[in-house]
Design an enzyme around this catalytic site. Structure first.
Site, PDB file in Angstrom:
ATOM      1  N   ILE A  55       0.873  -1.178   0.000  1.00 21.45           N
ATOM      2  CA  ILE A  55       0.000   0.000   0.000  1.00 21.45           C
ATOM      3  C   ILE A  55       0.908   1.226   0.000  1.00 21.45           C
ATOM      4  CG2 ILE A  55      -1.826   1.243   1.231  1.00 21.45           C
ATOM      5  CD1 ILE A  55      -2.595  -1.502   2.471  1.00 21.45           C
ATOM      6  N   CYS A  65       4.905  -2.465   2.774  1.00 20.69           N
ATOM      7  CA  CYS A  65       5.072  -3.649   1.921  1.00 20.69           C
ATOM      8  C   CYS A  65       3.961  -4.670   2.179  1.00 20.69           C
ATOM      9  CB  CYS A  65       6.402  -4.331   2.216  1.00 20.69           C
ATOM     10  SG  CYS A  65       7.847  -3.372   1.761  1.00 20.69           S
ATOM     11  N   GLU A  67       4.238  -7.854   2.756  1.00 12.76           N
ATOM     12  CA  GLU A  67       4.539  -8.774   3.859  1.00 12.76           C
ATOM     13  C   GLU A  67       4.165  -8.159   5.195  1.00 12.76           C
ATOM     14  OE1 GLU A  67       6.402  -7.714   1.376  1.00 12.76           O
ATOM     15  OE2 GLU A  67       8.177  -8.950   1.070  1.00 12.76           O
ATOM     16  N   CYS A 101      11.079  -5.858   6.066  1.00 14.59           N
ATOM     17  CA  CYS A 101      10.123  -6.962   6.270  1.00 14.59           C
ATOM     18  C   CYS A 101      10.817  -8.171   6.896  1.00 14.59           C
ATOM     19  CB  CYS A 101       9.450  -7.331   4.953  1.00 14.59           C
ATOM     20  SG  CYS A 101       8.321  -6.031   4.393  1.00 14.59           S
TER      21      CYS A 101
END
Ligand code: THU
Length: 139
Positions: A55, A65, A67, A101
């Site tokens: 997003i 991200c 994840e 992430c």
């Protein structure tokens, strides 16, 4: 429709299933700036699957991200023990999780969880989080 018990699937089937769910999740990507769509599917120890997509934001820096979207959804739902995460994009290359992430996943997993990195044709490579993120930072 019969509900799949993901925890009972043989490894390869589970991996394929998670990749295909991550491909669907990619459809929810909000990425008008990079036009790089990413999808993720996170399986928890209770057999639940949380999907995520990247997003983006006009500020760029506030972009989240795929994840991390999935991790934040899971943890805020009380699910913080993970079995595997599949990641995909439209790239010909395998999509590996970015450094942030990897660090966020490492907050909740000692390194045994599987990270299933796929490409745009659904081909994938399976690594452990430990392989992607050895010697994690801990307080
Ligand atoms: N992106 C992810 O969603 N996951 C990653 O692991 C790497 C990057 C997103 C962030 C941004 O929206 C776009 O991909 C390009 O960097």
């Amino acid at each position: 429709m019969e509900k799949i018990n993901f925890l009972e699937l043989p490894d390869k089937e589970l991996e394929k299933e998670l990749v295909s769910i991550s491909i669907k999740a990619k459809g929810h990507s909000y990425s008008p700036y990079s036009k790089f769509k990413v999808g993720a599917a996170l399986l928890t120890q209770n057999g639940k699957i949380y999907i995520g997509a990247n997003i983006e934001n006009a500020s760029f820096g506030a972009t989240i991200c795929a994840e991390r979207t999935a991790v934040i959804k899971a943890v805020s739902d009380g699910e913080n023990k993970f079995i595997a995460i599949a990641i995909t994009s439209d790239s010909d290359n395998y999509t590996y999780p970015c450094g942030i992430c990897r660090q966020v996943l490492s907050e909740f997993d000692k390194g045994d969880m599987k990270v299933i990195c796929s490409n745009n044709s659904g081909k994938f490579r399976v690594l452990t989080l430990r392989e992607l993120m050895p010697e994690i930072f801990e307080l």
